[in-house]
Design an enzyme around this catalytic site. Structure first.
Site, mmCIF file in Angstrom:
data_model
loop_
_atom_site.group_PDB
_atom_site.id
_atom_site.type_symbol
_atom_site.label_atom_id
_atom_site.label_comp_id
_atom_site.label_asym_id
_atom_site.label_seq_id
_atom_site.Cartn_x
_atom_site.Cartn_y
_atom_site.Cartn_z
ATOM 1 N N HIS A 146 1.668 -49.658 -10.529
ATOM 2 C CA HIS A 146 0.331 -50.466 -11.087
ATOM 3 C C HIS A 146 -0.286 -49.553 -12.156
ATOM 4 C CE1 HIS A 146 0.446 -53.778 -7.817
ATOM 5 N NE2 HIS A 146 1.494 -53.991 -8.677
ATOM 6 N N GLY A 198 14.413 -9.669 12.237
ATOM 7 C CA GLY A 198 14.605 -8.422 12.510
ATOM 8 C C GLY A 198 15.071 -7.235 11.817
ATOM 9 N N LEU A 248 16.755 -4.767 7.012
ATOM 10 C CA LEU A 248 17.787 -3.911 7.081
ATOM 11 C C LEU A 248 18.676 -4.009 8.486
ATOM 12 C CD1 LEU A 248 18.911 -1.189 5.800
ATOM 13 C CD2 LEU A 248 16.981 -0.063 7.064
ATOM 14 N N PHE A 296 12.604 -8.833 0.522
ATOM 15 C CA PHE A 296 11.141 -8.426 0.275
ATOM 16 C C PHE A 296 11.036 -7.788 -0.886
ATOM 17 C CE2 PHE A 296 10.821 -9.199 4.783
ATOM 18 C CZ PHE A 296 9.681 -9.689 4.914
ATOM 19 N N LYS A 339 12.786 0.726 12.454
ATOM 20 C CA LYS A 339 13.045 1.373 11.356
ATOM 21 C C LYS A 339 12.866 2.926 11.420
ATOM 22 C CE LYS A 339 8.195 0.939 9.826
ATOM 23 N NZ LYS A 339 7.089 0.394 8.824
ATOM 24 N N GLU A 373 5.692 -10.877 11.713
ATOM 25 C CA GLU A 373 6.449 -12.281 11.659
ATOM 26 C C GLU A 373 6.109 -13.127 12.712
ATOM 27 O OE1 GLU A 373 10.132 -10.763 10.394
ATOM 28 O OE2 GLU A 373 9.431 -10.244 8.451
#
Length: 476
Positions: free
Chosen positions: A152, A289, A326, A357, A388, A403
């Site tokens: 319309h 992870g 990783l 990332f 890590k 996260e």
């Protein structure tokens, strides 16, 4: 919250149509009124007064607008200005607009002049290809995410808006391509009508054409309407009359295979849309992870576990989003691709979304944004390992913790697999201690399955089966 069986069945069926990309939305004036725009009757109130009529006594507002033009030698300038003034006002989007824009729906039809649907899509970083002229149908916006058909017209072009009786009478000729486009979508897509009264002559004409062509083979569509309630000081007989009229209206919609979902109040629309969105999101899993070592696992066994878990999630029709962590991400990819390519014979980009990332100092500043972008696409977050190297030492990965926090903040189901150790075990302990907070109303079966996620004695196959069973409960 459990709803009545009719609503539950609708949610299930429409969720399926959305996930299979067969769904479309038709938005009526009711959707826009919820943000504060006035009703069409209220909009025309000064117009009616000017020609000596009472808008509250008029049912045919299209004719009312035509009468005004007739009394002004065909001039509709004041009506155009009213439209521009009203629908150019800045208003906040409702939650319904936001949810509809977030859903993976690519087709929106509306009789509204405002730009709320376009605004909602834009806020979701989606590219909307907006159509309100015939010529626009012949062009395609690059990389569009959705098409918005404004049958319309548009607020910025009020002189071209379908408004008065003349416009409706000429519509089938002047806007015939829109009739054909909507007719095609009504045949090939499942529509949800929201905020729509079905009093529009153009839609009635199009629905009738589709019905005539397909008779008893029409596609099923749905509409949401609120049941009639007794007004203050209303006579019982008048209320019963309105209830009976609504019953007949619902029955009439069934001629077009439109299933009516009757609601007790308008808030239920938001609840239903949220349920549909949650159902869709829980079919997409965020795998979080990272690992430079795998606790008690041999490296080969850990790689096999991640590979097989990813493969099984895809086999069970879940989609996966991953940040390419990783020691985890590459095995996720291998598992997904093996299932898609070797066993299903096709690779669909929607089944695996990777968001590696960015690196460097600038990248670190964007990590939170990247995490949120990934997680917002999902409804379930699974956490594995989480370690890590930092200054030559193996440490727990704070990124996996972040996260988890974002996932819970965004109402994802959080599934830390404690048996993999490290941050995942810490997160499992946290959820286990506050299980009712993370899984309110969970039954004994869910509690037992969650406990098994921390069982290091389980074989790879047993642990994967436990994860899959737990996630399937969440998605259902």
């Amino acid at each position: 919250m459990k709803m009545n069986p009719i609503v539950e069945l609708f949610i299930k069926d429409f969720t399926k149509e959305v996930m299979e990309e067969n769904a479309a939305i038709f938005a009526g004036a009711g959707l826009s009124m919820s943000v504060g725009y006035v009703s069409w009757a209220k909009l025309l109130e000064p117009i009616a007064q000017e020609i000596g009529l009472d808008v509250n006594k008029e049912n045919d507002l299209v004719s009312l607008a035509q009468y005004y033009c007739n009394e002004n030698q065909g001039n509709r300038g004041r009506i155009n200005q009213i439209i521009l003034d009203e629908f150019s006002r800045k208003v906040d989007l409702t939650e319904n607009h936001k949810i509809l824009a977030r859903l993976p729906i690519h087709t929106y039809w509306t009789t509204n002049y405002d730009r709320l649907i376009e605004k909602a899509l834009e806020e979701e970083n989606k590219i909307a290809d907006v159509k309100y002229t015939v010529k626009q149908l012949a062009t395609t916006k690059v990389k569009r995410d959705a098409v918005v058909y404004k049958m319309h017209g548009d607020v910025e072009h009020p002189s071209e808006a379908v408004l008065i009786k003349d416009d409706y009478e000429k519509y089938s000729i002047k806007m015939d391509p829109y009739i054909k486009a909507l007719s095609g979508d009504l045949v090939s897509k499942t529509f949800l009508f929201v905020g729509f009264s079905f009093t529009d002559p153009n839609l009635d004409y199009i629905l009738s054409r589709v019905r005539s062509a397909y008779e008893r083979d029409q596609r099923r569509h749905y509409c949401l309407i609120k049941k009639e309630e007794r007004r203050p000081d209303e006579l019982e007989a008048d209320f019963e009359y309105r209830v009976r009229k609504q019953e007949l209206f619902i029955s009439d919609l069934s001629r077009f295979n439109i299933k009516t979902i009757v609601l007790n109040n308008y808030n239920e629309i938001t609840e239903i849309l949220q349920r549909i969105e949650n159902n869709i999101k829980t079919k997409t899993v965020f795998l979080s992870g990272s690992a430079v070592e795998y606790n008690h696992w041999e490296t080969e066994h850990a790689e096999q576990f991640i590979h097989q878990l990813s493969k099984e999630l895809i086999r069970k029709d879940f989609n996966i989003v991953s940040g390419f962590g990783l020691g985890v991400g590459s095995f996720v990819i291998n598992g997904v691709l093996e299932e898609l390519y070797m066993n299903q014979g096709t690779i669909d980009d929607d089944r695996l979304i990777l968001r590696p990332f960015p690196q460097g100092k600038k990248g670190e500043e964007q990590w939170d944004k990247y995490r949120r972008d990934m997680i917002t696409r999902t409804g379930v977050s699974i956490f594995l390992y989480g370690n890590k190297i930092d200054k030559g030492q193996v440490v727990k990965a704070k990124g996996v913790q972040s996260e988890f926090n974002i996932s819970f903040e965004q109402n994802n189901y959080v599934v830390p697999v404690g048996a993999t150790g490290y941050i995942a075990k810490d997160l499992w302990n946290k959820v286990n201690e506050e299980f009712e907070t993370y899984y309110p109303g969970a039954d004994a079966r869910m509690k037992k399955l969650f406990g098994e996620l921390n069982n290091e004695a389980l074989s790879i196959e047993e642990l994967i089966n436990t994860i899959i069973e737990f996630v399937e409960i969440l998605s259902n």
